[in-house]
Design a protein around this motif. Structure first.
Motif, PDB file in Angstrom:
ATOM      1  N   GLN A 259     -21.191  33.618  78.912  1.00 58.63           N
ATOM      2  CA  GLN A 259     -21.664  34.236  77.667  1.00 58.63           C
ATOM      3  C   GLN A 259     -23.172  34.435  77.725  1.00 58.63           C
ATOM      4  N   ASN A 262     -24.258  37.362  79.753  1.00 56.40           N
ATOM      5  CA  ASN A 262     -23.955  38.602  79.041  1.00 56.40           C
ATOM      6  C   ASN A 262     -24.973  38.882  77.939  1.00 56.40           C
ATOM      7  N   TYR A 285     -14.036  46.642  79.338  1.00 52.85           N
ATOM      8  CA  TYR A 285     -14.458  45.922  80.542  1.00 52.85           C
ATOM      9  C   TYR A 285     -15.520  44.875  80.191  1.00 52.85           C
ATOM     10  N   TYR A 286     -15.569  43.827  81.008  1.00 51.28           N
ATOM     11  CA  TYR A 286     -16.535  42.744  80.787  1.00 51.28           C
ATOM     12  C   TYR A 286     -17.081  42.370  82.159  1.00 51.28           C
TER      13      TYR A 286
END
Ligand SMILES: *Cc1c(COP(=O)(O)O)cnc(C)c1O
Length: 375
Positions: A259, A262, A285-286
């Motif tokens: 996280q 990101n 998408y990640y």
């Protein structure tokens, strides 16, 4: 400032990691000790695959995967032109013919359109048998598996997911390393989930392939008898110490690091997207942000931005300065720059910025300011 700050990460996890290493020293089970099987189970659960087989590094993970699919002389293996050398090298060392394919300029990943053209061209020429596609999750973003899967099914090809940079990425709810028939990752220290040396892992749902991989990583030995061998394999194991370290690092990775990284990417994109080409993450998408890679308007601007960053003590990297078709072992294929317009634009204009879960917003601000002043 560090490009990928492994020291700060170690300081944050020091008590757990030190005690994990100490317990391996106390047990002295340095090879395939308890933590290796425990890690394989945890990784398989995390990724959502039935089997995880750890090995010595990401390159071996790719090579063992191709061996387990029976890839060899006379086979064509399709791979992107813009990636780390090992993606293609792992196939070439098995005497397979690597067919390089252009990328999608927005994602830096394998272009499904160019892939299908390359397969058709190879079939038409009739010299090599199309066998497998190596799709790379470059910079942490999964490749376009929905499209690649369709093409693989149509032409009866296997998919090997090179997730060396992709561990932790997702498409919808599905995690990276689970998109191909086989997924391979690396635990090289600077990868999204890194150990303190070399390490790798292979994922599959296919029990037959998993058995063969377990044999191939141990000299090709038979499952029934340690000194009986059914084929020629490798010696490629993950050290128990590395497995113990990874068990601790996986917790932090799941709990907050993914996280956090990101969030860092978001800070960059907010500040930079008006002035330079920031990374494109398709809907659903990640990314696990192995790299945060921008594109500048031309090589001159890219090199100037990098010089100015360096003057301010900010490290940056050009991933990658060369495409594969320009590398000496692949020059003989006679492929020209014009066949890979997107990959060529990438090598000329990309710049990867410092990114890791422990970077502060004020550092991102500072880096962005230097870029905005010089782009
Ligand atoms: C790092 C990397 C590899 C190789 O992994 P190692 O553990 O260094 O052998 C393979 N493919 C890609 C795309 C990589 O980034």
């Amino acid at each position: 400032m560090q490009f990928r700050d492994l020291k700060t990460q170690y300081q944050a996890l020091k008590p757990q990691i030190d005690s994990a290493i100490q317990s391996v020293l106390d047990s002295s089970a340095f090879i395939l000790g308890g933590p290796v099987a425990e890690l394989e189970e945890k990784l398989a659960n995390y990724v959502g695959c039935k089997h995880c087989i750890t090995c010595a590094n990401g390159t071996d993970a790719l090579r063992l995967s191709l061996m387990s699919l029976g890839v060899g002389r006379g086979d064509a293996v399709f791979a992107p032109d813009f990636t780390f050398f090992a993606t293609a090298g792992a196939a070439s060392i098995l005497d397979a013919q690597v067919i390089l394919v252009d990328i999608d300029e927005r994602t830096f990943n394998l272009s499904p359109g160019s892939l299908e053209e390359a397969i058709q061209r190879t079939l038409l020429e009739g010299k090599y048998t199309p066998k497998a596609i190596i799709a790379v999750d470059l910079f942490g973003l999964p490749a376009d598996y929905p499209q690649i899967r369709k093409i693989a099914e149509q032409y009866h090809l296997k998919i090997l997911e090179d997730a060396a940079q992709g561990f932790g990425g997702r498409i919808g709810d599905r995690r990276a390393c689970s998109f191909g028939d086989i997924g391979a990752t690396s635990f090289f220290p600077a990868k999204p989930l890194g150990c303190y040396g070399d390490g790798g892992a292979i994922f599959t749902d296919d029990s037959r392939i998993a058995d063969r991989l377990r044999s191939l990583r141990a000299q090709g030995r038979s499952s029934s008898s340690k000194y009986e061998h059914c084929e020629i394999g490798m010696n490629s194991r993950l050290d128990t110490i590395q497995a113990a370290i990874l068990l601790e690092k996986l917790k932090a990775f799941e709990q907050y690091e993914l996280q956090a990284v990101n969030q860092v990417a978001k800070w960059y994109t907010e500040r930079l997207s008006a002035a330079v080409r920031t990374p494109f993450v398709p809907e659903g998408y990640y990314s696990s942000w192995a790299q945060y890679t921008i594109m500048l308007k031309d090589t001159e601007t890219r090199d100037r931005v990098q010089r100015e960053l360096k003057k301010k003590g900010i490290p940056s990297m050009i991933y990658y300065p060369f495409v594969l078709h320009q590398q000496k072992p692949y020059q003989g294929m006679g492929r020209s720059d014009g066949e890979f317009p997107a990959a060529m634009r990438a090598v000329r204009t990309v710049l990867s910025l410092p990114i890791h879960p422990y970077i502060k917003e004020e550092d991102v601000c500072h880096i962005a300011k230097v870029i905005l002043e010089n782009a």
